[in-house]
Design a protein around this motif. Structure first.
Motif: not given
Ligand SMILES: Nc1ncnc2c1ncn2[C@@H]1O[C@H](COP(=O)(O)OP(=O)(O)OP(=O)(O)O)[C@@H](O)[C@H]1O
Length: 331
Positions: A295-299
């Motif tokens: 899963h892609d996550i942007i933080t």
């Protein structure tokens, strides 16, 4: 200035339901921003308040008065559209004076000059006052049309994406100015935008519209920190909230279908491995793009980070949101 109350407003255009039983109070002296994607019903809401269009059901009260049957002028509202509407054969000064020259208002010329000068300064168009409206750039024309609204003091200002045609610098200047004008004059403003920075910085309240329904109304902080649904949560916050299957970290409530993680809900350096795909330095923010279990996550991360693509970072959730299968918040 005045409170605006929408009571059970519904409006359809043919089979298209633009507004579905919207009830909302715009408090006296507030700056209410309507948020929602294209077609959510934002402009239609303004048209109902302005009197440019009639609701199929429900009523609009302005300052305690039912507006049914009243013209826009009788409602004492001023509307600024996304697209400028000027008198092309008049100069900037004449365009700005126009609303004050109405025979009903009988504004003395000295007062007109003062008001026009003040508004031109705020909008950074003083040097163009004697230009023909047609001899302006698009952004200048838009500032003049905002100016035409600001020279008056109606009960309510209605603004439909008034800053969207301006460049970034001017937009951020005018955000501050509009907010100051509202705060100092006690004006009531109902304002439509797609721009969440405008919503976060200017609004005293935000109304979130989804397919013609008002799904949440509250302060920008309330909408950001306590969203009722994944839809409302996605309206505010940059980077956008990350939405993953509920069980991806374990420990989800039984009725949760998805987990919502804003950057502040992701602890870095503890938990399970994720892989860095990109470090994006935006100047005021450094974004970390991760892949966690496919899963892609942007933080966001520290501006001085040494991380690079391919590195492994441990992450764990901290007080995330959980949503059920309908998108409603369950925890
Ligand atoms: N005059 C009209 N005739 C027909 N349909 C309309 C009319 N005005 C609005 N609609 C429909 O009503 C719905 C809501 O439109 P509205 O313009 O209020 O959305 P919006 O949230 O302001 O969108 P945008 O951000 O694109 O301006 C849409 O489905 C739109 O197609």
């Amino acid at each position: 200035m005045a409170e605006v109350v929408l009571n059970g407003i519904s409006k359809s255009y043919g089979d298209d339901v633009a507004l579905d039983n919207v009830t909302m109070t715009v408090p006296d002296g507030s700056f209410v921003v309507l948020l929602g994607p294209t077609g959510a019903g934002k402009t239609t809401t303004l048209r109902m308040v302005s009197g440019l269009d009639k609701p199929d059901a429900g009523n609009v009260m302005i300052g305690g008065r039912d507006t049914a049957g009243l013209t826009p002028a009788q409602r004492d509202v001023t509307m600024v559209f996304q697209q400028y509407s000027l008198y092309p054969h008049l100069t900037v000064r004449q365009n700005l004076e126009f609303p004050l020259k109405s025979p009903i208002l009988q504004t003395p010329q000295a007062e007109i000059n003062r008001k026009v000068g003040e508004v031109a300064e705020v909008l950074q168009i003083s040097h163009k006052l004697d230009n023909k409206a047609t001899a302006l750039s698009g952004g200048e024309m838009q500032r003049v049309s905002i100016g035409r609204a600001l020279v008056r003091q109606p009960s309510v200002y209605l603004m439909d994406e008034p800053l969207s045609s301006l460049d970034a610098k001017l937009r951020s200047d005018l955000r501050v100015e509009l907010k100051n004008i509202q705060a100092n004059s006690g004006a009531t403003l109902l304002y439509v935008t797609h721009d969440q920075i405008e919503a976060m910085t200017m609004a005293t309240h935000v109304g979130v519209l989804d397919n013609g329904k008002l799904v949440q109304f509250g302060t920008p902080r309330e909408i950001y920190e306590d969203p009722v649904s994944v839809y409302a949560a996605s309206r505010l916050g940059q980077p956008r909230i990350n939405v993953l299957p509920a069980g991806v970290f374990g420990g989800a409530p039984y009725n949760a279908q998805s987990i919502g993680l804003r950057p502040e809900h992701i602890i870095q350096g503890e938990g399970e491995d994720s892989m860095v795909t990109r470090v994006e330095r935006l100047g005021d923010q450094t974004r970390l793009h991760l892949v966690f279990k496919d899963h892609d996550i942007i933080t966001v991360t520290d501006a001085h980070t040494n991380l690079n693509g391919g590195d492994i970072v441990k992450i764990r959730p901290n007080n995330p949101y959980y949503f059920d299968a309908t998108g409603a918040r369950v925890a």
